[in-house]
Motif scaffolding. Sequence first.
Motif, PDB file in Angstrom:
ATOM      1  N   LEU A  68       0.785  -1.235   0.000  1.00  0.00           N
ATOM      2  CA  LEU A  68       0.000   0.000   0.000  1.00  0.00           C
ATOM      3  C   LEU A  68       0.817   1.284   0.000  1.00  0.00           C
ATOM      4  O   LEU A  68       0.245   2.357  -0.199  1.00  0.00           O
ATOM      5  CB  LEU A  68      -0.952   0.006   1.212  1.00  0.00           C
ATOM      6  N   ASP A  69       2.117   1.208   0.205  1.00  0.00           N
ATOM      7  CA  ASP A  69       2.933   2.419   0.242  1.00  0.00           C
ATOM      8  C   ASP A  69       3.602   2.630  -1.114  1.00  0.00           C
ATOM      9  O   ASP A  69       4.347   1.767  -1.591  1.00  0.00           O
ATOM     10  CB  ASP A  69       3.986   2.299   1.351  1.00  0.00           C
ATOM     11  N   GLU A  70       3.356   3.758  -1.706  1.00  0.00           N
ATOM     12  CA  GLU A  70       3.914   4.052  -3.033  1.00  0.00           C
ATOM     13  C   GLU A  70       5.434   4.078  -3.014  1.00  0.00           C
ATOM     14  O   GLU A  70       6.083   3.695  -3.994  1.00  0.00           O
ATOM     15  CB  GLU A  70       3.353   5.379  -3.551  1.00  0.00           C
ATOM     16  N   GLU A  71       6.046   4.502  -1.893  1.00  0.00           N
ATOM     17  CA  GLU A  71       7.508   4.519  -1.807  1.00  0.00           C
ATOM     18  C   GLU A  71       8.079   3.109  -1.919  1.00  0.00           C
ATOM     19  O   GLU A  71       9.143   2.919  -2.504  1.00  0.00           O
ATOM     20  CB  GLU A  71       7.978   5.177  -0.511  1.00  0.00           C
ATOM     21  N   ALA A  72       7.396   2.121  -1.365  1.00  0.00           N
ATOM     22  CA  ALA A  72       7.875   0.734  -1.479  1.00  0.00           C
ATOM     23  C   ALA A  72       7.872   0.298  -2.939  1.00  0.00           C
ATOM     24  O   ALA A  72       8.800  -0.381  -3.393  1.00  0.00           O
ATOM     25  CB  ALA A  72       7.012  -0.204  -0.634  1.00  0.00           C
ATOM     26  N   ARG A  73       6.840   0.687  -3.677  1.00  0.00           N
ATOM     27  CA  ARG A  73       6.763   0.318  -5.103  1.00  0.00           C
ATOM     28  C   ARG A  73       7.928   0.886  -5.908  1.00  0.00           C
ATOM     29  O   ARG A  73       8.428   0.241  -6.818  1.00  0.00           O
ATOM     30  CB  ARG A  73       5.454   0.798  -5.720  1.00  0.00           C
ATOM     31  N   THR A  74       8.352   2.092  -5.580  1.00  0.00           N
ATOM     32  CA  THR A  74       9.454   2.693  -6.333  1.00  0.00           C
ATOM     33  C   THR A  74      10.815   2.283  -5.783  1.00  0.00           C
ATOM     34  O   THR A  74      11.797   2.307  -6.515  1.00  0.00           O
ATOM     35  CB  THR A  74       9.336   4.234  -6.351  1.00  0.00           C
ATOM     36  N   LEU A  75      10.876   1.903  -4.512  1.00  0.00           N
ATOM     37  CA  LEU A  75      12.153   1.526  -3.897  1.00  0.00           C
ATOM     38  C   LEU A  75      12.686   0.204  -4.429  1.00  0.00           C
ATOM     39  O   LEU A  75      13.880   0.072  -4.704  1.00  0.00           O
ATOM     40  CB  LEU A  75      11.980   1.449  -2.373  1.00  0.00           C
ATOM     41  N   PHE A  76      11.820  -0.785  -4.580  1.00  0.00           N
ATOM     42  CA  PHE A  76      12.260  -2.122  -4.979  1.00  0.00           C
ATOM     43  C   PHE A  76      12.267  -2.265  -6.495  1.00  0.00           C
ATOM     44  O   PHE A  76      11.235  -2.073  -7.147  1.00  0.00           O
ATOM     45  CB  PHE A  76      11.360  -3.200  -4.349  1.00  0.00           C
ATOM     46  N   VAL A  77      13.416  -2.627  -7.050  1.00  0.00           N
ATOM     47  CA  VAL A  77      13.532  -2.836  -8.493  1.00  0.00           C
ATOM     48  C   VAL A  77      12.567  -3.931  -8.930  1.00  0.00           C
ATOM     49  O   VAL A  77      11.884  -3.799  -9.947  1.00  0.00           O
ATOM     50  CB  VAL A  77      14.990  -3.200  -8.877  1.00  0.00           C
ATOM     51  N   ASP A  78      12.503  -5.003  -8.168  1.00  0.00           N
ATOM     52  CA  ASP A  78      11.616  -6.134  -8.474  1.00  0.00           C
ATOM     53  C   ASP A  78      10.446  -6.142  -7.485  1.00  0.00           C
ATOM     54  O   ASP A  78      10.173  -7.147  -6.839  1.00  0.00           O
ATOM     55  CB  ASP A  78      12.385  -7.446  -8.446  1.00  0.00           C
ATOM     56  N   TRP A  79       9.749  -4.986  -7.406  1.00  0.00           N
ATOM     57  CA  TRP A  79       8.683  -4.823  -6.426  1.00  0.00           C
ATOM     58  C   TRP A  79       7.669  -5.968  -6.489  1.00  0.00           C
ATOM     59  O   TRP A  79       7.274  -6.493  -5.453  1.00  0.00           O
ATOM     60  CB  TRP A  79       7.947  -3.488  -6.606  1.00  0.00           C
ATOM     61  N   GLU A  80       7.244  -6.362  -7.665  1.00  0.00           N
ATOM     62  CA  GLU A  80       6.206  -7.387  -7.760  1.00  0.00           C
ATOM     63  C   GLU A  80       6.631  -8.680  -7.066  1.00  0.00           C
ATOM     64  O   GLU A  80       5.853  -9.262  -6.308  1.00  0.00           O
ATOM     65  CB  GLU A  80       5.837  -7.663  -9.217  1.00  0.00           C
ATOM     66  N   GLN A  81       7.856  -9.120  -7.287  1.00  0.00           N
ATOM     67  CA  GLN A  81       8.323 -10.350  -6.644  1.00  0.00           C
ATOM     68  C   GLN A  81       8.440 -10.172  -5.140  1.00  0.00           C
ATOM     69  O   GLN A  81       8.048 -11.042  -4.361  1.00  0.00           O
ATOM     70  CB  GLN A  81       9.660 -10.809  -7.232  1.00  0.00           C
ATOM     71  N   GLN A  82       8.967  -9.026  -4.714  1.00  0.00           N
ATOM     72  CA  GLN A  82       9.116  -8.770  -3.278  1.00  0.00           C
ATOM     73  C   GLN A  82       7.751  -8.677  -2.584  1.00  0.00           C
ATOM     74  O   GLN A  82       7.566  -9.209  -1.494  1.00  0.00           O
ATOM     75  CB  GLN A  82       9.923  -7.494  -3.038  1.00  0.00           C
ATOM     76  N   ALA A  83       6.792  -8.028  -3.239  1.00  0.00           N
ATOM     77  CA  ALA A  83       5.451  -7.905  -2.655  1.00  0.00           C
ATOM     78  C   ALA A  83       4.760  -9.264  -2.613  1.00  0.00           C
ATOM     79  O   ALA A  83       4.102  -9.606  -1.630  1.00  0.00           O
ATOM     80  CB  ALA A  83       4.623  -6.901  -3.458  1.00  0.00           C
ATOM     81  N   ARG A  84       4.927 -10.037  -3.666  1.00  0.00           N
ATOM     82  CA  ARG A  84       4.336 -11.381  -3.681  1.00  0.00           C
ATOM     83  C   ARG A  84       4.930 -12.237  -2.558  1.00  0.00           C
ATOM     84  O   ARG A  84       4.217 -12.968  -1.869  1.00  0.00           O
ATOM     85  CB  ARG A  84       4.551 -12.041  -5.039  1.00  0.00           C
TER      86      ARG A  84
END
Length: 191
Positions: A68-84
């Motif tokens: 839910l935090d937009e900063e997390a989405r931009t911080l992680f290069v592979d956000w989708e994998q990390q969020a999953r």
Amino acid sequence: MLPPRARTTAQRVRPAMHQLLESLTSQPALVLGHRTDILATNPLARALFADFDALPARHRNYARWMLLDEEARTLFVDWEQQARNAVEALRLDSAAAADADTQRLIGELSLASADFQRWWSDHRVHLRTHGTKRLRHPVVGALEVQFETLALPGDDHQVLYVYTAEPRTASHDALTLLSSWSGRGAPSRER
């Protein structure tokens, strides 16, 4: 399915663990508890990821932050994998104790995130024991950190995460620079 259990005690980190976190000045470190709640962080973890201490207590949750935090989405290069991975870790943890707070978190994430809904319905679980995170930090730029997890046997559901960067790399230099700032108060994360 069994009804959710009432939460019996608040999750607390022992004072000695807080001291240990504070003594780790060149490694970001944090303690996650039940349902991926962020229980404690050191200054370098707050500078690297987010100032979790500044968040309202109910928002200090790793899965919630990732989704839910937009900063997390931009911080992680592979956000989708990390969020999953965060969703799958929450599913693993929720199987062990389906308390009311966990059910509320799952409900909140289901309503707020289509990604959460999709990944939760896959019924996959993930036990994070070690790995790599690739970041685009707004202050020090691109870096890659490895993490190791240490379960705290005397503290149910608490896990210490310690992050390092390979010596003599640009990532190590970036982490060292961030460390020098975090001791004096990290610079603004704004670009």
